[in-house]
Design a protein around this motif. Structure first.
Motif, PDB file in Angstrom:
ATOM      1  N   ARG A 398       0.885  -1.294  -0.018  1.00  0.00           N
ATOM      2  CA  ARG A 398      -0.089   0.094   0.031  1.00  0.00           C
ATOM      3  C   ARG A 398       0.928   1.283  -0.052  1.00  0.00           C
ATOM      4  NH1 ARG A 398      -2.934   3.372   3.690  1.00  0.00           N
ATOM      5  NH2 ARG A 398      -4.733   4.151   3.105  1.00  0.00           N
ATOM      6  N   SER A 399       1.841   1.069   0.682  1.00  0.00           N
ATOM      7  CA  SER A 399       2.792   2.406   0.733  1.00  0.00           C
ATOM      8  C   SER A 399       3.553   2.777  -0.596  1.00  0.00           C
ATOM      9  CB  SER A 399       4.042   2.151   1.665  1.00  0.00           C
ATOM     10  OG  SER A 399       4.765   1.054   1.272  1.00  0.00           O
ATOM     11  N   ASP A 400       3.642   1.887  -1.426  1.00  0.00           N
ATOM     12  CA  ASP A 400       4.065   2.098  -2.966  1.00  0.00           C
ATOM     13  C   ASP A 400       3.003   2.749  -3.500  1.00  0.00           C
ATOM     14  OD1 ASP A 400       6.540   0.979  -2.023  1.00  0.00           O
ATOM     15  OD2 ASP A 400       6.083  -1.007  -3.435  1.00  0.00           O
ATOM     16  N   GLU A 401       1.919   2.124  -3.594  1.00  0.00           N
ATOM     17  CA  GLU A 401       0.683   2.972  -4.280  1.00  0.00           C
ATOM     18  C   GLU A 401       0.341   4.287  -3.710  1.00  0.00           C
ATOM     19  OE1 GLU A 401      -0.902   1.728  -6.939  1.00  0.00           O
ATOM     20  OE2 GLU A 401       0.501  -0.268  -6.767  1.00  0.00           O
ATOM     21  N   ALA A 402       0.684   4.593  -2.422  1.00  0.00           N
ATOM     22  CA  ALA A 402       0.375   5.776  -2.139  1.00  0.00           C
ATOM     23  C   ALA A 402       1.490   6.776  -2.400  1.00  0.00           C
ATOM     24  CB  ALA A 402       0.238   6.081  -0.225  1.00  0.00           C
ATOM     25  N   LEU A 403       2.660   6.409  -2.541  1.00  0.00           N
ATOM     26  CA  LEU A 403       3.681   7.094  -2.883  1.00  0.00           C
ATOM     27  C   LEU A 403       3.559   7.599  -4.458  1.00  0.00           C
ATOM     28  CD1 LEU A 403       6.776   5.662  -0.864  1.00  0.00           C
ATOM     29  CD2 LEU A 403       5.544   7.947  -0.785  1.00  0.00           C
ATOM     30  N   LEU A 404       3.302   6.379  -5.335  1.00  0.00           N
ATOM     31  CA  LEU A 404       2.817   6.746  -6.638  1.00  0.00           C
ATOM     32  C   LEU A 404       1.819   7.771  -6.800  1.00  0.00           C
ATOM     33  CD1 LEU A 404       3.459   5.964  -9.482  1.00  0.00           C
ATOM     34  CD2 LEU A 404       1.838   4.068  -9.380  1.00  0.00           C
ATOM     35  N   GLN A 405       0.716   7.463  -6.125  1.00  0.00           N
ATOM     36  CA  GLN A 405      -0.226   8.614  -6.121  1.00  0.00           C
ATOM     37  C   GLN A 405       0.097   9.844  -5.671  1.00  0.00           C
ATOM     38  OE1 GLN A 405      -3.497   8.175  -7.255  1.00  0.00           O
ATOM     39  NE2 GLN A 405      -3.659  10.378  -7.413  1.00  0.00           N
ATOM     40  N   ALA A 406       1.108  10.039  -4.707  1.00  0.00           N
ATOM     41  CA  ALA A 406       1.536  11.244  -4.114  1.00  0.00           C
ATOM     42  C   ALA A 406       2.529  11.926  -5.381  1.00  0.00           C
ATOM     43  CB  ALA A 406       2.545  11.071  -3.092  1.00  0.00           C
ATOM     44  N   LEU A 407       3.036  11.185  -6.245  1.00  0.00           N
ATOM     45  CA  LEU A 407       3.729  11.714  -7.161  1.00  0.00           C
ATOM     46  C   LEU A 407       2.882  12.474  -8.292  1.00  0.00           C
ATOM     47  CD1 LEU A 407       6.268   8.840  -8.088  1.00  0.00           C
ATOM     48  CD2 LEU A 407       6.713  11.158  -6.994  1.00  0.00           C
ATOM     49  N   ARG A 408       1.747  11.764  -8.259  1.00  0.00           N
ATOM     50  CA  ARG A 408       0.590  12.364  -9.488  1.00  0.00           C
ATOM     51  C   ARG A 408       0.094  13.468  -8.788  1.00  0.00           C
ATOM     52  NH1 ARG A 408      -1.111   6.631  -9.512  1.00  0.00           N
ATOM     53  NH2 ARG A 408      -0.354   5.535 -11.667  1.00  0.00           N
ATOM     54  N   ASP A 409      -0.139  13.341  -7.582  1.00  0.00           N
ATOM     55  CA  ASP A 409      -1.030  14.676  -6.968  1.00  0.00           C
ATOM     56  C   ASP A 409      -0.053  15.912  -7.081  1.00  0.00           C
ATOM     57  OD1 ASP A 409      -3.158  13.268  -6.477  1.00  0.00           O
ATOM     58  OD2 ASP A 409      -2.512  12.450  -4.492  1.00  0.00           O
ATOM     59  N   ARG A 410       1.351  15.638  -6.899  1.00  0.00           N
ATOM     60  CA  ARG A 410       2.284  16.678  -7.059  1.00  0.00           C
ATOM     61  C   ARG A 410       2.439  17.192  -8.312  1.00  0.00           C
ATOM     62  NH1 ARG A 410       6.035  13.363  -3.320  1.00  0.00           N
ATOM     63  NH2 ARG A 410       5.715  14.100  -1.278  1.00  0.00           N
ATOM     64  N   ALA A 411       2.348  16.458  -9.402  1.00  0.00           N
ATOM     65  CA  ALA A 411       2.544  16.642 -10.858  1.00  0.00           C
ATOM     66  C   ALA A 411       1.306  17.327 -11.366  1.00  0.00           C
ATOM     67  CB  ALA A 411       3.132  15.603 -11.597  1.00  0.00           C
ATOM     68  N   GLU A 412      -0.013  16.952 -11.137  1.00  0.00           N
ATOM     69  CA  GLU A 412      -0.966  17.345 -11.615  1.00  0.00           C
ATOM     70  C   GLU A 412      -1.349  18.930 -11.550  1.00  0.00           C
ATOM     71  OE1 GLU A 412      -4.112  15.006 -10.488  1.00  0.00           O
ATOM     72  OE2 GLU A 412      -3.369  13.294 -11.753  1.00  0.00           O
ATOM     73  N   PRO A 413      -0.996  19.456 -10.246  1.00  0.00           N
ATOM     74  CA  PRO A 413      -1.318  21.111 -10.096  1.00  0.00           C
ATOM     75  C   PRO A 413      -0.329  21.788 -10.850  1.00  0.00           C
ATOM     76  CG  PRO A 413      -1.193  19.971  -8.132  1.00  0.00           C
ATOM     77  CD  PRO A 413      -0.809  19.097  -9.020  1.00  0.00           C
ATOM     78  N   LEU A 414       0.927  21.215 -11.319  1.00  0.00           N
ATOM     79  CA  LEU A 414       1.876  21.821 -12.506  1.00  0.00           C
ATOM     80  C   LEU A 414       1.352  21.478 -13.789  1.00  0.00           C
ATOM     81  CD1 LEU A 414       4.667  21.828 -10.358  1.00  0.00           C
ATOM     82  CD2 LEU A 414       3.591  23.735 -10.604  1.00  0.00           C
ATOM     83  N   GLY A 415       0.155  20.976 -14.160  1.00  0.00           N
ATOM     84  CA  GLY A 415       0.130  20.418 -15.695  1.00  0.00           C
ATOM     85  C   GLY A 415       0.833  19.195 -15.899  1.00  0.00           C
ATOM     86  N   GLY A 416       1.441  18.423 -15.020  1.00  0.00           N
ATOM     87  CA  GLY A 416       2.214  17.148 -15.257  1.00  0.00           C
ATOM     88  C   GLY A 416       1.458  15.946 -15.276  1.00  0.00           C
ATOM     89  N   ARG A 417       1.975  14.962 -15.843  1.00  0.00           N
ATOM     90  CA  ARG A 417       1.298  13.542 -15.774  1.00  0.00           C
ATOM     91  C   ARG A 417       2.327  12.435 -15.434  1.00  0.00           C
ATOM     92  NH1 ARG A 417      -2.319  16.138 -15.999  1.00  0.00           N
ATOM     93  NH2 ARG A 417      -4.242  16.499 -17.209  1.00  0.00           N
ATOM     94  N   VAL A 418       1.959  11.561 -14.515  1.00  0.00           N
ATOM     95  CA  VAL A 418       2.892  10.640 -14.050  1.00  0.00           C
ATOM     96  C   VAL A 418       2.349   9.235 -14.417  1.00  0.00           C
ATOM     97  CG1 VAL A 418       3.803   9.461 -12.099  1.00  0.00           C
ATOM     98  CG2 VAL A 418       3.482  11.918 -12.210  1.00  0.00           C
ATOM     99  N   ALA A 419       3.011   8.281 -15.149  1.00  0.00           N
ATOM    100  CA  ALA A 419       2.760   6.882 -15.580  1.00  0.00           C
ATOM    101  C   ALA A 419       3.721   5.828 -14.957  1.00  0.00           C
ATOM    102  CB  ALA A 419       2.642   6.995 -17.066  1.00  0.00           C
ATOM    103  N   SER A 420       3.177   5.028 -14.654  1.00  0.00           N
ATOM    104  CA  SER A 420       3.830   3.813 -13.999  1.00  0.00           C
ATOM    105  C   SER A 420       3.882   2.362 -14.783  1.00  0.00           C
ATOM    106  CB  SER A 420       3.727   3.623 -12.668  1.00  0.00           C
ATOM    107  OG  SER A 420       4.387   2.386 -11.823  1.00  0.00           O
ATOM    108  N   THR A 421       4.916   1.673 -15.122  1.00  0.00           N
ATOM    109  CA  THR A 421       4.465   0.338 -15.745  1.00  0.00           C
ATOM    110  C   THR A 421       5.746  -0.514 -15.050  1.00  0.00           C
ATOM    111  OG1 THR A 421       6.539   0.895 -17.495  1.00  0.00           O
ATOM    112  CG2 THR A 421       4.102   1.465 -18.184  1.00  0.00           C
ATOM    113  N   ALA A 422       5.389  -1.889 -15.096  1.00  0.00           N
ATOM    114  CA  ALA A 422       6.167  -2.976 -14.308  1.00  0.00           C
ATOM    115  C   ALA A 422       6.407  -4.200 -15.580  1.00  0.00           C
ATOM    116  CB  ALA A 422       5.555  -3.361 -13.124  1.00  0.00           C
ATOM    117  N   SER A 423       7.378  -4.647 -15.320  1.00  0.00           N
ATOM    118  CA  SER A 423       7.548  -5.823 -16.145  1.00  0.00           C
ATOM    119  C   SER A 423       8.555  -6.886 -15.566  1.00  0.00           C
ATOM    120  CB  SER A 423       8.167  -5.457 -17.579  1.00  0.00           C
ATOM    121  OG  SER A 423       9.286  -4.820 -17.605  1.00  0.00           O
ATOM    122  N   ARG A 424       9.067  -7.903 -16.288  1.00  0.00           N
ATOM    123  CA  ARG A 424       9.723  -8.746 -15.624  1.00  0.00           C
ATOM    124  C   ARG A 424      11.436  -8.035 -15.615  1.00  0.00           C
ATOM    125  NH1 ARG A 424       8.693 -14.301 -18.636  1.00  0.00           N
ATOM    126  NH2 ARG A 424       6.725 -14.873 -17.997  1.00  0.00           N
TER     127      ARG A 424
END
Length: 446
Positions: A398-424
């Motif tokens: 849950r902490s990983d998801e919360a930190l990823l969402q925190a990245l999005r919440d910091r970027a969006e007010p400045l017009g930014g976007r955050v995308a995350s992908t995971a692979s092997r």
């Protein structure tokens, strides 16, 4: 376009539509009313014309034996005058006769006119009444409109006359009907029609008001629903921010407890033992421990509030974040900076440096991560930062998801976007941030 503007536009369009429908209905109703009044007027006049012809035919039938007898003496003509004077119908119906010189021969309602020449007589509208009647009689159509004193009221009233010419005696005989009754009937019909139009328009106005109220109610309901959705979204974002803040507090508390706190405690104990034994080597070791604790304090302060950036120090700040990730997590970090001399605004550079440090921390803590890389470049006025972790698996905490969402919440007010992908091969976080800060965006602070 905002919901309020859409609501105002919808109400204005509704009002314009209702006004257009009302104007069209009023125009068509008035046209129909005038057509109905015109048809009524035509029917009434047609009925009066037929009636007048019938009366004149009766008068001609009464004097026909005398006229067709071939006698033209004064006695025969006086007998014909007496017959015409004795014929009447109703209070105001009578027959009159004139010779072609305009001399009155028969007038039962105004006998004082008999024997007088009325050739030059005119009505209030300037019409030469006797001349017009004589001209109509000679022409053969017989009908003429003028004003004459109505016997029952003594007032000048509009009148429709019908006359015929008796060529052998050189007479004109005729009768007429007063038009005030016709005008009253037409006025009554016009008033009824107007009342119906007003009632129809009243119904349309009531219907339009109902439609307008319905539109307003719908707009208010939409506005309330939109406000509720907005409040729900803001509440969800606030909850995510609180979760991210709590995760950040936990991370800082763990760093203080497990890192800096333990170093300071070890240094305190070493100093106490060195002071008790007066051991120089122990004092040196305590000095090294204090220096390490100061370095940890400096790095933590940099994480919480780094120095202000300019275009030349953005790359240095990201390099510092890479070194901190190497020291804190034991992974090798490479930085590929392709910005060159491109200079983003200070708020964007500050936000990007923080986002880079958080993204590195997020990918570096994954189990099995051996190395990480940071790629930074500019694409049409947009800062593009990609952080990749090589190896490692997503723990799904849950902490990983919360930190990823925190990245999005910091970027969006400045017009930014955050995308995350995971692979092997590992995790990747892509951050896109406009190089120019929006007017409404303030420098991002934590």
């Amino acid at each position: 376009m905002s919901l309020k503007q859409k609501t105002v536009l919808l109400v204005m369009l509704s009002l314009l539509s209702l006004a257009a429908v009302g104007a069209l209905l009023l125009h068509q109703s008035r046209q129909l009313a005038e057509q109905q009044v015109a048809l009524l007027e035509e029917r009434l006049y047609a009925a009066h014309r037929a009636e007048l012809k019938h009366y004149v035919e009766l008068a001609l039938a009464a004097i026909r034996p005398l006229y067709e007898s071939g006698r033209d003496d004064a006695a025969t003509r006086e007998q014909a005058k007496a017959l015409l004077a004795g014929l009447d119908y109703g209070d105001d119906g009578y027959f009159f006769a004139y010779d072609t010189g305009g001399n009155s021969l028969v007038h039962p309602r105004k006998p004082e006119l008999v024997g007088h020449n009325l050739w030059a007589l005119t009505d209030p509208h300037g019409r030469q009444v006797i001349q017009a009647l004589l001209h109509t009689a000679r022409r053969g159509d017989g009908f003429a409109r003028y004003e004459w004193e109505k016997p029952s009221t003594g007032k000048l009233t509009g009148k429709l006359g019908y006359v015929v010419h008796l060529p052998r005696w050189d007479w004109m005989i005729g009768t007429g009907v007063y038009l005030d009754d016709v005008e009253r009937e037409i006025s009554a019909s016009r008033a009824k029609t107007r009342a119906r139009i007003d009632a129809t328009l009243g119904g349309v106005a009531a219907l339009g008001l109902c439609v307008l109220l319905l539109v307003l109610a719908s707009a208010v309901a939409l506005n309330v629903a939109e406000r509720r959705r907005t409040a729900s979204r803001l509440g969800a974002r606030a909850r995510r921010l609180l979760d991210a803040q709590e995760a950040e507090r936990s991370r800082i508390a763990a760093a203080l407890r497990d890192g800096l706190g333990q170093r300071l405690e070890a240094a305190r104990i070493a100093l106490e033992h060195a002071a008790a034994r007066d051991d120089g080597a122990a004092l040196a070791a305590s000095h090294s421990a204090l220096l390490a604790a100061l370095d940890d304090t400096h790095r933590l302060a940099q994480t919480l509030q780094p120095a202000a950036l300019d275009a030349e120090t953005l790359a240095e700040a990201i390099a510092r974040a890479a070194r901190d990730a190497e020291t804190a997590h034991g992974v090798h970090v490479t930085v590929d900076n392709r910005l060159g001399r491109f200079a983003p605004q200070a708020p964007q550079a500050l936000a990007l440096s923080r986002l880079a440090g958080d993204a590195l921390a997020l990918v570096a803590v994954r189990e099995g991560t051996r190395a990480a890389s940071v790629e930074l470049h500019e694409d049409g006025g947009t800062l593009c930062l990609t952080v990749r972790g090589h190896g490692g698996a997503n723990r799904g905490e849950r902490s990983d998801e919360a930190l990823l969402q925190a990245l999005r919440d910091r970027a969006e007010p400045l017009g930014g976007r955050v995308a995350s992908t995971a692979s092997r091969d590992g995790a990747a976080i892509a951050i896109r941030l406009p190089a120019t800060a929006p007017r409404s965006a303030a420098p991002e602070a934590r």
